[in-house]
Design an enzyme around this catalytic site. Structure first.
Site, short mmCIF file in Angstrom:
data_model
loop_
_atom_site.label_atom_id
_atom_site.label_comp_id
_atom_site.label_asym_id
_atom_site.label_seq_id
_atom_site.Cartn_x
_atom_site.Cartn_y
_atom_site.Cartn_z
N GLN A 138 32.43 46.70 27.78
CA GLN A 138 32.30 45.30 28.18
C GLN A 138 30.89 45.03 28.69
O GLN A 138 30.51 45.55 29.73
CB GLN A 138 33.32 44.98 29.28
N SER A 141 28.23 42.18 33.04
CA SER A 141 27.37 42.20 34.23
C SER A 141 25.92 42.55 33.88
O SER A 141 25.66 43.32 32.95
CB SER A 141 27.89 43.24 35.23
N GLU A 256 45.70 37.41 31.01
CA GLU A 256 45.57 38.85 30.88
C GLU A 256 45.41 39.54 32.24
O GLU A 256 45.90 40.64 32.44
CB GLU A 256 44.37 39.18 29.99
N GLU A 387 36.09 39.68 47.22
CA GLU A 387 35.54 38.41 47.71
C GLU A 387 35.61 37.34 46.62
O GLU A 387 35.89 36.16 46.90
CB GLU A 387 34.10 38.62 48.19
#
Lengths: 404, 337
Positions: A138, A141, A256, A387
């Site tokens: 993936q 980031s 998901e 958070e």
């Protein structure tokens, strides 16, 4: 290769007429019969599963009907119901085995491709995921865009029939073992924020891609940084139009997040049972099972696992009933990650009091739970930090007003 | 009146229950009993032969949640479950409960010493944590043989004394029993008593869920409307995260309670205990944080938050939540090879 013989057979799929208790029985007996001894995470083994062995094992799970359960048959899945997915997930969770090497493919890329991919893309990518011919990573980031994905800078520019990719991704789990990357890149400017984002299914062997592993706190090369230097991605590997793919992905991920990794509720439960079992094998730890302090903490973890199982079951029933589950996945993720950390801390604390010399059961438990403890530090970070999850709950579930 | 559980859902009762409980709040307990009985809520689980609706336990949960939200002082949980417990052995008493003609209290702490002689069954000892016992016609109390007994408050040898308690809305009493005589029909087996207590764990979880929802709604309302430093309190990340955590534990409670009615019978005990523990721990967290969010206003007598908190703390003691936690652990440990 030391895999059990049935794994090498071409097809061992759960018969379609199996459901409910019979389907559960099939899944349980198949896993018990076929999981190689050195894959068991609750036992000591001098050898660890290799990448090739893991690929073979997960491909065999697919042939047995235990992966791709709800995916359409046309794309290599089994077209079963979400309730049947739950049954099989429960059995996978109860089995002490490694997490999937291709969870990004099965739990993230696959559902997104089903939602936004072309028919050709579905026929190409989806069976390859289930059959473990392609492992996915993936690429979301970036160094300057962690939780704030809208700030990502990796650019995708149209250049004739290709997209030219330049940029850097980080915290990309398993990139060094992957054949494809679910890449999120920007076709517009950084100021566009959530607009102008495009998803790609990038082959990881393209020229210009460089992967560096990053050692994580558990001593493993768990994740990587990935550099894209003028990488030319064929237009057929773009998932949806700019904006379209990402927006659809957000919708898909809402569901998901609540339904993938359903097995981890029952894995949590089986980990507690493993800890208790290890304690019973040791005189000092066995005595501590009668100690009110540790009994209460074990009870609290059992309660946490029961709540998690309840979440999973109620979400499945809600989806089956046609209800919208909204951002409920954030609740389950937050509860699980924090409860699992508490349990992992309890496990290593308890096991540190074991009699000397350690017996095999205690050694196996220490090896497993030290890894789980260290890895669990990531559980409140990956897939949206705690958070971020709290922010989602505040914004989307409670709908608290922002600003002034 | 009969209802078909196949065509009704438990949540169909929620709105009607809330209205009935609100209407019952004005007046004393006798008035409340009659109103709730007229609306069929006291016999929701009891058989039709004694005037009940004969519905499954899941139908009682929205009713109890509505009572929790409304801070109903009527002993609804005790009445609903006691009517079902007594319907076979003491049908007249159960009928009176369902009709709102009599009140029942449960002594949640202590055990009566049970003995027998030629004159029948004899009870002695001290039991406590019996809310509203001074107004009850019957007291259900645990006995030292693992079962329970039903005692008429007017029986010879029963001395009801006020006891200290954190919850002034549900005054607590002790019962001093001295050679109290009961018939064998008044004796509840250990198995029945355990089933009763297990059902009460679910019922308490539902009460606390309703109370917690009400408190979180108050905290949200206050945080969204109270302005400090030029903006609403809820615009501050620290408070947004506290409210989000309150919502998290509230949904933990809701999911855990709902799963009790979907789980196979083999896991019902574990699920019920987990649901209760999630409710007590979560309820205390939500209410205490709601007081905090309200600031000084939250500390005043007039704000009802402390009343909810007192009630949940009282339930925690009545149920002996610590014992429930140890039971949960011990059952799990015992089943691991």
């Amino acid at each position: 290769m030391t895999l059990a013989a049935p794994l090498r057979q071409p097809r061992d799929t759960a018969p379609e007429e199996l459901s409910g208790a019979a389907l559960r029985s099939h899944a349980r007996s198949w896993l018990d019969s076929n999981l190689p001894a050195h894959f068991r995470t609750d036992r000591l083994s001098p050898e660890k599963p290799s990448i090739d062995e893991t690929i073979a094992w997960e491909a065999a799970m697919h042939r047995a009907g235990l992966v791709g359960i709800t995916w359409p048959k046309a794309y290599g899945g089994f077209g079963r119901s979400l309730r049947e997915h739950l049954v099989i997930s429960q059995e996978i969770g109860r089995t002490a085995m490694p997490e999937s090497l291709n969870s990004i493919g099965k739990e993230l890329a696959g559902p997104i491709i089903q939602a936004v991919g072309t028919e050709e893309q579905k026929l190409t990518y989806l069976p390859a995921i289930l059959e473990m011919r392609e492992i996915w990573c993936q690429g979301f980031s970036e160094p300057e865009a962690g939780s704030d994905l809208a700030a990502l800078r990796t650019r995708a520019e149209r250049d004739g029939n290709v997209w030219r990719i330049n940029g850097q991704k980080i915290w990309t789990s398993g990139a060094h073992n992957s054949q494809r990357c679910l890449l999120l890149a920007r076709t517009g400017t950084v100021e566009d924020r959530h607009r102008g984002l495009c998803l790609f299914a990038v082959p990881m062997d393209l020229p210009g891609i460089r992967v560096n592993t990053i050692r994580s706190i558990d001593g493993k090369d768990s994740f990587c940084e990935v550099f894209f230097d003028n990488v030319e991605v064929d237009e057929k590997d773009a998932l949806g139009l700019p904006d379209e793919g990402w927006n659809a992905a957000i919708r898909v991920l809402g569901i998901e997040r609540a339904t993938n990794r359903m097995h981890r509720a029952w894995r949590f439960d089986s980990e507690i049972a493993h800890l208790v079992s290890a304690c019973k094998s040791d005189p000092r730890l066995s005595a501590l099972l009668d100690d009110g302090y540790y009994r209460r903490r074990i009870g609290a973890s059992v309660g946490d696992a029961e709540v998690l199982k309840s979440y999973v079951e109620t979400v499945v029933e809600a989806l089956v009933s046609g209800e919208s589950i909204g951002s409920r996945g954030s609740l389950a993720k937050l509860h699980w990650s924090e409860a699992h950390q508490r349990f992992a801390a309890l496990a290593i604390e308890l096991l540190s009091k074991a009699s000397l010399p350690h017996g095999d059961a205690v050694k196996a438990a220490i090896a497993r739970f030290e890894t789980i403890y260290l890895h669990s530090r990531a559980e409140t970070i990956f897939a949206g930090t705690s958070e971020i999850q709290l922010g989602i709950i505040a914004d989307r579930i409670l709908q608290l007003p922002k600003g002034k | 009146m009969a209802f078909d559980p196949d065509t009704l859902s438990p949540n169909d009762f929620a709105a009607a229950a809330a209205a009935a409980i609100a209407a019952s709040a004005h007046g004393d307990l006798s008035h409340a009993a009659r109103r709730l009985a007229d609306d069929g809520l006291l016999g929701i689980l009891a058989i039709e032969e004694i005037g009940g609706l004969g519905l499954p336990e899941s139908f009682a949960m929205p009713v109890l949640s509505a009572a929790g939200a409304a801070r109903s002082t009527f002993p609804l949980l005790e009445t609903i479950f006691a009517a079902r417990l007594l319907q076979g052995r003491l049908p007249d008493a159960a009928t009176a409960l369902v009709a709102g003609e009599a009140l029942v209290s449960v002594a949640w702490s202590g055990e009566g010493s049970v003995g027998s002689d030629d004159d029948g069954v004899r009870l002695d000892g001290v039991v406590g944590r019996a809310s509203h016992a001074d107004k009850a016609a019957f007291i259900l109390l645990a006995t030292d043989d693992g079962g329970a007994a039903v005692v008429s408050t007017g029986s010879a040898g029963v001395d009801i004394r006020p006891a200290s308690g954190i919850d002034p809305d549900r005054p607590a009493f002790e019962l001093h029993l001295a050679d109290v005589r009961v018939s064998t029909e008044n004796i509840v087996s250990a198995e029945e008593w355990q089933a009763f207590r297990l059902a009460c764990l679910q019922g308490w979880a539902a009460l606390i869920l309703g109370a917690s929802e009400a408190c979180l709604a108050m905290a949200e309302e206050h945080a969204n409307t109270r302005r400090q430093f030029g903006k609403a309190l809820s615009a501050n990340q620290a408070l947004r995260h506290i409210l989000a955590r309150q919502k998290l534990v509230l949904e933990n409670m809701r999911a855990a309670l709902a799963s009790c009615f979907e789980a196979p019978s083999s896991s019902l005990q574990m699920r019920s205990r987990a649901a209760f523990l999630a409710a007590v721990e979560g309820g205390v967290f939500i209410i205490e944080k709601s007081i905090q969010i309200h600031g000084g206003m939250g500390f005043t007598w007039d704000m009802p938050l402390h009343r909810y908190l007192r009630w949940v703390r009282d339930i925690q003691a009545q149920a002996d939540a610590d014992h429930v936690l140890l039971d949960l652990a011990d059952d799990f440990i015992a089943q691991v090879a």
